[in-house]
Write a protein that holds these residues in place. Structure first.
Motif, PDB file in Angstrom:
ATOM      1  N   PHE A 149      -4.829  -9.183  -0.946  1.00 15.34           N
ATOM      2  CA  PHE A 149      -4.666 -10.620  -1.137  1.00 15.34           C
ATOM      3  C   PHE A 149      -3.308 -10.956  -1.727  1.00 15.34           C
ATOM      4  N   ASN A 150      -2.764 -10.073  -2.563  1.00 18.55           N
ATOM      5  CA  ASN A 150      -1.500 -10.358  -3.238  1.00 18.55           C
ATOM      6  C   ASN A 150      -0.279  -9.814  -2.509  1.00 18.55           C
ATOM      7  N   GLN A 151      -0.467  -8.976  -1.505  1.00 13.98           N
ATOM      8  CA  GLN A 151       0.663  -8.438  -0.751  1.00 13.98           C
ATOM      9  C   GLN A 151       0.462  -8.740   0.729  1.00 13.98           C
ATOM     10  N   ALA A 152       1.016  -9.850   1.152  1.00  5.85           N
ATOM     11  CA  ALA A 152       0.815 -10.329   2.519  1.00  5.85           C
ATOM     12  C   ALA A 152       1.458  -9.381   3.535  1.00  5.85           C
ATOM     13  N   LEU A 153       0.915  -9.412   4.746  1.00  2.27           N
ATOM     14  CA  LEU A 153       1.576  -8.721   5.847  1.00  2.27           C
ATOM     15  C   LEU A 153       2.969  -9.308   6.034  1.00  2.27           C
ATOM     16  N   GLN A 154       3.910  -8.474   6.446  1.00  8.81           N
ATOM     17  CA  GLN A 154       5.317  -8.889   6.542  1.00  8.81           C
ATOM     18  C   GLN A 154       5.731  -8.929   8.009  1.00  8.81           C
ATOM     19  N   VAL A 155       6.279 -10.068   8.413  1.00  9.10           N
ATOM     20  CA  VAL A 155       6.593 -10.318   9.824  1.00  9.10           C
ATOM     21  C   VAL A 155       8.099 -10.310  10.029  1.00  9.10           C
ATOM     22  N   ILE A 156       8.535  -9.512  10.991  1.00 10.67           N
ATOM     23  CA  ILE A 156       9.954  -9.474  11.361  1.00 10.67           C
ATOM     24  C   ILE A 156      10.103  -9.961  12.797  1.00 10.67           C
ATOM     25  N   ASN A 157      10.895 -11.011  12.985  1.00 10.60           N
ATOM     26  CA  ASN A 157      11.273 -11.450  14.332  1.00 10.60           C
ATOM     27  C   ASN A 157      12.406 -10.554  14.816  1.00 10.60           C
ATOM     28  N   THR A 158      12.213  -9.917  15.945  1.00  9.58           N
ATOM     29  CA  THR A 158      13.211  -8.968  16.431  1.00  9.58           C
ATOM     30  C   THR A 158      13.586  -9.305  17.867  1.00  9.58           C
TER      31      THR A 158
END
Length: 922
Positions: A846-855
């Motif tokens: 809950f405290n560490q969201a998934l991280q999204v990279i636009n590539t």
């Protein structure tokens, strides 16, 4: 006997030469008093000693006003008392000079620097004057600031440290909070303090075995375990919980004891019942005898020196110490260091009792005061952990350098904010503003490290499955998307969503910063890549996977920022432990004839595969919360869940520290509006708007596919203030559960604890708190786990779990909370019980969201989707962090066992990414 001494004092009040006689008066009075009190410690000498004391008193009572005669009388009395004096000299008060320097408590950072500079200058001058004077000083932070601001003085301190006269007791960066700081943060206090002391003073952990926390507001059960792993063997503290507050004799807490953690780790604990900032005078001996009666020890440590604003030992204290040490019917007064004292009492280790459990609670208002500081602390902690995972992955798979200095600076900024008057919120406006600035620096560091690290990792991942027909076709100037969205949404150190790609599809890679495999909804921001920007808002999107599956993306909304348009999307993803998954976002033409319809009044229900939730339309509270699998109902219709309560506490002193009795209560709050909002394929939500006085509170309930919890997002522009006339306004949310025999479990640093406190007492927790019991209509076990991203103050009253959201204390900061606040909660109902490890993992996710990279579209050496990059064989093992060692030679993985049982665990890094393991050691 007591009457005789009082008469003696009255007689002296009329002597003609008080200036010369008074020191003798003080001396013999103190000696007679000490002799009388020492008799109580040695009752076997009662008969013989009492005769000696009575005889000495009779001599002093017959004295004349002549100074010479009085001196003869005093010496004669002392000779009579000599048998008692021999025993008195077997007792020693070990006087440890110290300066309690609060970090930015009721002053600014420049003043903290000045205070430290002046204090240390004074101490060094006293060392020049008094050869037996020793000094002990805690907190690596004060040494660091002196090194920066007065390097000449720093070199002088180094010389005194090398001589053994200046003792460093700085196992931690600051004397920090031990309830709301995470376990990983406490471990970093040890790491960076030890490193600083080795670099600057050539001190090893064995040279600094003492953790110095005299003014910290309580101590979590796991502290002995955490600190002992970092070489700490001794603990000095002065605030140990309700026992201290309730009993003037400081309760039943022993003065010296072994503090044992749940795993059996022990610290030798010295309970400083006289706190700190002590003076050296005749009252010191009374405190000593109280300690003797409690412990049977003949040695006691007395910490003296001016604080909280620094200052340290004074010449007067030192002179008194020297003088009283010469008194024959008195204990020894010895100037020394803290660890030399511990060396003495440690030899009697077998006679000390063992205390297990937490040493709480003190100043319970500090679990909620100054909410922004607590938010900064949590966000910094989560951001640092995520950034270290990203940097580790980039270091391994993309050969990127590990940013040692930047991480160190970011961690030290965060650790500084753990100080016991900063994180607890008992400081002034300067305190909050300075820590806000440090957090902004930390967030900039973690956000950029995460963004750049994962962009480099993305270059190694094959995204060619997203190849469009002509992705590199030239675009007109109006269609240029390079730099679109630059930096937007990064205010808390989040990863930038900027799109540096001009194709008709948008490849994205979703990274998991935790060592927990995850199936949940991912939120993705797509920037204006339409052939006609005016039509961007009408576009729909689909998601394509590397195995040629297509699924729709739910649109959450669109917006505009600095010349570019964006759309937020959500769709389900699966990402392995520390792994990644690649997707391609493709534009499709939206149906312009399909208009959004206003939400219908009534039937305010949302559901997913886990939960069914029904909201009361007239109050915005939850009247039904059903676990789909079992049909268990956790809500009580007559007492709905998630009611927000407005309370005003009675005016009282120290409002930041102390929770006062309620003056008035109001719940539920006035409902301004309610509507169904998102009703898409993956995410459904209901919005409610509430009001109290001039403050508007927005509450959003949402259920997402693949997620077993109900999100409760709260935002407000808070305008309530406290004062001596008004009291202390506060806002809290309450969850009355349909269970009986409820028990509460709470997250503490690197662990959890059950507390048998269900009468509404405020208690601390970190990411989560849980209430479990028997369902009211059966003997089945069920409960709810409450997750949060920035709150700490919880309470349980029978079966009602409450969380304090805001509290407008007014002293010492008169206006700490006015302004905009956002907070994110989640309520996770469960059948049966949840294990501590499971609850902790939910809190981490809950405290560490998934991280999204636009590539972009490119070939890469790694597949577009990974499995678990790190596998952990045992469910009760929680991996807290993964990083490079400080010398760069290896990887450090920190994990802990959450169930309190011996466990054989196998941790397997994926060799495709990590290569082969050459060596592993604990």
């Amino acid at each position: 006997m007591l009457i005789s001494i009082i008469i003696f004092s009255n007689k002296l009040a009329f002597c003609r030469d008080q200036t010369t006689i008074k020191p003798l008066q003080n001396r013999i009075t103190a000696e007679l008093h000490f002799a009388q009190e020492l008799l109580k410690v040695h009752p076997q000498h009662a008969s013989s000693w009492q005769k000696l004391i009575d005889e000495a008193v009779s001599i002093i009572d017959r004295h004349t006003a002549d100074q010479n005669n009085f001196l003869k009388d005093v010496l004669r009395a002392e000779r009579i008392l000599e048998p008692i004096g021999k025993v008195a000299k077997t007792y020693t008060i070990h006087c440890v000079g110290h300066a309690h320097i609060d970090m930015n408590w009721t002053w600014s950072w420049p003043e903290t620097v000045a205070v430290t500079n002046d204090t240390f200058t004074t101490v060094l001058k006293l060392m020049d004057e008094f050869k037996d004077f020793h000094f002990s000083q805690s907190q690596a932070a004060v040494y660091s600031l002196i090194r920066e601001h007065n390097p000449i003085l720093f070199e002088q301190i180094k010389k005194r440290v090398a001589q053994g006269r200046w003792e460093i007791n700085a196992a931690q960066w600051v004397e920090g909070d031990k309830n709301m700081a995470s376990g990983e943060s406490i471990a970093r206090h040890l790491l960076y303090s030890r490193e600083f002391m080795k670099e600057n003073f050539n001190l090893d952990p064995e040279d600094m075995p003492l953790c110095w926390e005299p003014d910290t507001f309580g101590h979590a059960y796991t502290i002995p375990t955490i600190l002992s792993k970092g070489g700490v063997k001794r603990y000095y503290a002065g605030r140990c919980g309700y026992g201290v507050e309730a009993d003037k004799q400081y309760g039943n807490i022993p003065r010296v004891f072994w503090w044992e953690g749940s795993d059996g780790s022990r610290l030798l604990f010295f309970y400083a019942f006289d706190m700190y900032n002590g003076l050296i005078n005749t009252a010191t001996a009374d405190l000593f005898l109280s300690f003797v009666r409690k412990t049977g020890l003949k040695d006691w440590m007395h910490v003296y020196g001016v604080g909280d604003h620094g200052g340290g030992p004074t010449r007067q204290d030192i002179l008194r110490c020297i003088e009283m040490n010469s008194w024959p019917i008195y204990p020894n007064f010895k100037m020394t260091t803290a660890n030399r004292y511990f060396d003495i009492i440690e030899k009697k280790e077998n006679q000390f009792p063992v205390v297990k459990g937490e040493l709480n609670f003190e100043f319970t208002g500090c679990y909620t005061s100054q909410s922004e500081i607590k938010k900064f602390t949590r966000y910094a902690d989560s951001g640092l952990k995520s950034a270290e995972t990203a940097a580790t992955l980039a270091n391994i798979v993309a050969d990127c350098d590990w940013p040692f200095d930047r991480f160190k600076n970011a961690w030290i900024n965060t650790l500084f904010g753990h100080f016991h008057d900063i994180l607890p919120g008992s400081g002034v406006r300067w305190t909050r503003e300075y820590q806000s600035g440090l957090f902004q620096k930390t967030a900039a560091i973690t956000g950029i490290i995460s963004t750049n690290s994962l962009r480099q990792v993305a270059r190694t991942i094959d995204t060619s499955f997203a190849q469009a027909a002509d992705p590199l076709a030239p675009l007109s100037p109006m269609q240029t998307v390079i730099g679109a969205g630059a930096g937007i949404g990064s205010e808390f150190g989040h990863i930038s969503s900027a799109a540096h790609w001009a194709g008709t599809v948008q490849p994205i890679i979703i990274f998991n910063p935790t060592m927990i495999a995850r199936s949940e909804l991912a939120k993705v921001r797509i920037w204006d890549q339409a052939s006609n920007i005016d039509d961007f808002r009408n576009l729909d999107f689909v998601v394509e996977t590397p195995d040629n599956q297509t699924l729709p993306a739910q649109k959450l909304g669109s917006g505009e920022s600095w010349g570019h348009l964006y759309t937020d999307l959500v769709f389900p993803v699966r990402v392995g432990s520390m792994g990644y998954s690649s997707y391609s976002i493709k534009q499709t033409s939206g149906d312009k004839s399909k208009k959004s319809q206003p939400a219908q009044v009534g039937n305010y229900e949302i559901a997913n595969e886990f939960l069914k939730v029904s909201v009361v339309p007239c109050s915005g509270t939850i009247k039904s919360l059903i676990i789909v699998e079992t049909g268990y109902e956790l809500a009580i219709p007559s007492d709905p869940l998630a009611a927000i309560e407005y309370i005003v506490e009675k005016p009282g002193q120290m409002s930041a520290w102390t929770i006062h009795e309620p003056l008035k209560r109001l719940s539920p709050l006035k409902l301004i509006s309610i509507r169904k909002n998102l009703q898409g394929q993956y995410l459904r939500s209901i919005d409610a708007v509430l009001q109290i006085n001039d403050s508007v509170i927005n509450v959003t309930y949402s259920l997402g596919d693949s997620q077993p919890w109900l999100n409760i997002d709260i935002s407000t522009f808070w305008l309530e203030r406290g004062s001596d006339q008004i009291g202390t306004p506060k806002l809290r949310i309450q969850f009355p559960l349909a269970v009986k025999n409820a028990k509460g479990t709470y997250e503490i640093p690197f662990g959890s604890i059950e507390r048998n406190m269900n009468n509404g007492q405020e208690v601390p927790a970190i990411n989560w708190a849980d209430v479990t019991g028997l369902l009211n209509d059966s003997n089945d076990i069920a409960g709810c786990l409450l997750l949060n991203d920035c709150k700490n103050g919880h309470s349980v009253d029978n079966s009602t779990l409450r969380l304090t959201l805001l509290r407008s204390s007014y002293s010492p900061d008169p206006l700490p909370e006015a302004g905009e606040h956002t907070m994110h909660l989640a309520l996770l109902p469960h059948s049966g019980t949840l294990s501590p490890a499971a609850m902790t993992k939910f809190g981490m996710v809950f405290n560490q969201a998934l991280q999204v990279i636009n590539t972009d579209v490119h070939k890469g050496k790694f597949p577009p989707q990974s499995g678990d990059l790190v596998s952990v064989s045992a469910e009760n093992i929680v991996v807290a962090d993964l990083k490079r060692s400080e010398d760069g030679s290896s990887l450090i993985m920190r994990f802990f066992e959450a169930a309190g049982k011996d466990t054989l665990v196998e941790i397997t890094p994926d060799p495709v990414y990590f290569g082969s393991i050459l060596q592993a050691r604990q």
